[in-house]
Enzyme design. Structure first.
Site: not given
Length: 390
Positions: A62, A71, A97, A204, A268
């Site tokens: 990515d 996190d 992303h 998409n 995604s």
């Protein structure tokens, strides 16, 4: 423009448009857990009675991952950067992303009892970040298009050689010029041959013609479409013959390097959620082959379409708990994947009117070759029959 260059352009563009992320209010950060409907949809908490993904490494190919995000802290391995330039930590266009995808795979929350922030489907899995693309708003994006067209193929091989147990690619080329690249195809077959499942976004392009997307359409890839909280197809989700399964792809909460949280949409996050589900399976049953894992996902999927699958949902919505349960009865096999093989020339995707199960993916190379011979024969005949002029 060369074919490789076209490929690099399309992947860079597609990856950045897979998640449009409106920020949640700052005060909502402590109530994120209640908004993670994907955990319930995939029956993650039930699956956690068996495993939370410990011992498994998910490669995230990515835009990079923020290893210091609360996190994710402690879960992210050193990053491999195959771009080598572009945004840096602290920039608005750095690792947005990729961090989002990593958080819904292996986020563990934060706070005294880790009750705040994002929890992923496999919160004890590790993330191996491989930077193969730049964000859409990165000032160096144009340079990456022209100079780093082969980064995706290189990233797949690097991940396969450096400890990846699952490879997630929440990216793709679903432009009108999309076509298979032999280097990418070979890299995926290399990873599959080493026993590593490969997952990719289906695309998409639902509003733009449902074009075939790569790497989702390569042989052996687990291609993921999106579903919303009502169990229906979001308009953006690509419908095509390579769809394997579906997963949540609307209103998916994820973390951002700027410490805010976002609701993301696209295939995604759907892909990342399936990769996390596979991490759970691999943690409990590490010797299952990619083909067996793919079969587990499809055979235990929820809301299976009539006939067993369709181009919209694949075999249905992934059920991590059911897949783990079914894996108890499997004997591991290390079957080699079918050889990769796209001809040097590519004559386009399957006809749009062909039934979804009419032509298996692995027959595409032979179809392309046969069509190529027919075209060459026709061209030769026309050349012999052409009028001759002085």
């Amino acid at each position: 423009m060369t074919r490789a260059l076209l490929r690099g352009v399309a992947v860079a563009l597609a990856s950045a448009t897979l998640a449009v992320l409106p920020a949640l209010p700052a005060q909502a950060a402590d109530g994120i857990r209640g908004q993670e409907w994907a955990l319930e949809a995939l029956h993650a908490e039930e699956a956690w009675r068996t495993t939370k993904g410990e011992g498994i490494t998910v490669a995230v190919l990515d835009t990079g991952v923020d290893a210091d995000h609360p996190d994710l802290k402690g879960q992210v391995l050193p990053q491999k950067d195959l771009i080598g330039f572009g945004a840096e930590p602290g920039d608005d266009s750095w690792a947005v992303h990729g961090t989002g995808m990593a958080s819904i795979i292996a986020g563990h929350g934060h706070g005294a009892g880790r009750e705040d922030g994002v929890v992923g489907v496999a919160p004890e899995a590790r993330i191996l970040p491989v930077r193969v693309i730049l964000e859409d708003n990165d000032p160096q994006r144009q340079r990456a298009r022209t100079e780093k067209a082969g980064a995706l193929a290189d990233g797949i091989r690097w991940a396969a050689d450096h400890g990846a147990d699952v490879i997630n690619m929440s990216l793709g080329d679903d432009s009108e010029s999309a076509h298979p690249e032999p280097r990418e195809d070979a890299a995926i077959q290399y990873a599959l041959g080493k026993g590593i499942p490969v997952v990719a976004s289906a695309g998409n392009g639902g509003k733009k013609g449902d074009h075939v997307s790569y790497p989702a359409a390569y042989p052996g890839v687990i291609a993921v479409t999106a579903v919303n909280h009502l169990g229906t197809r979001p308009a953006f989700s690509t419908r095509h013959w390579y769809a394997t399964v579906c997963a949540p792809g609307e209103q998916v909460v994820m973390a951002n390097p700027d410490r805010s949280y976002y609701n993301g949409w696209g295939t995604s996050p759907a892909s990342a959620l399936v990769s996390a589900s596979i991490a759970l399976i691999r943690s409990a049953y590490p010797d299952l082959s990619p083909a067996q894992i793919k079969q587990l996902l499809t055979s235990t999927a929820q809301n299976t379409p009539e006939g067993g699958r369709d181009d919209t949902f694949g075999a249905g919505l992934v059920d991590a708990a059911a897949a783990l349960k079914a894996a108890e009865n499997l004997n591991p096999t290390r079957q080699k994947p079918s050889p990769a093989g796209y001809a040097d020339r590519y004559f386009g995707p399957r006809p749009a009117t062909a039934p979804a199960d009419e032509l298996p993916v692995n027959w595409l190379p032979w179809t392309a070759g046969t069509l190529g011979l027919a075209l060459l024969g026709t061209a030769f005949f026309l050349w012999r029959a052409r009028p001759r002029y002085p």
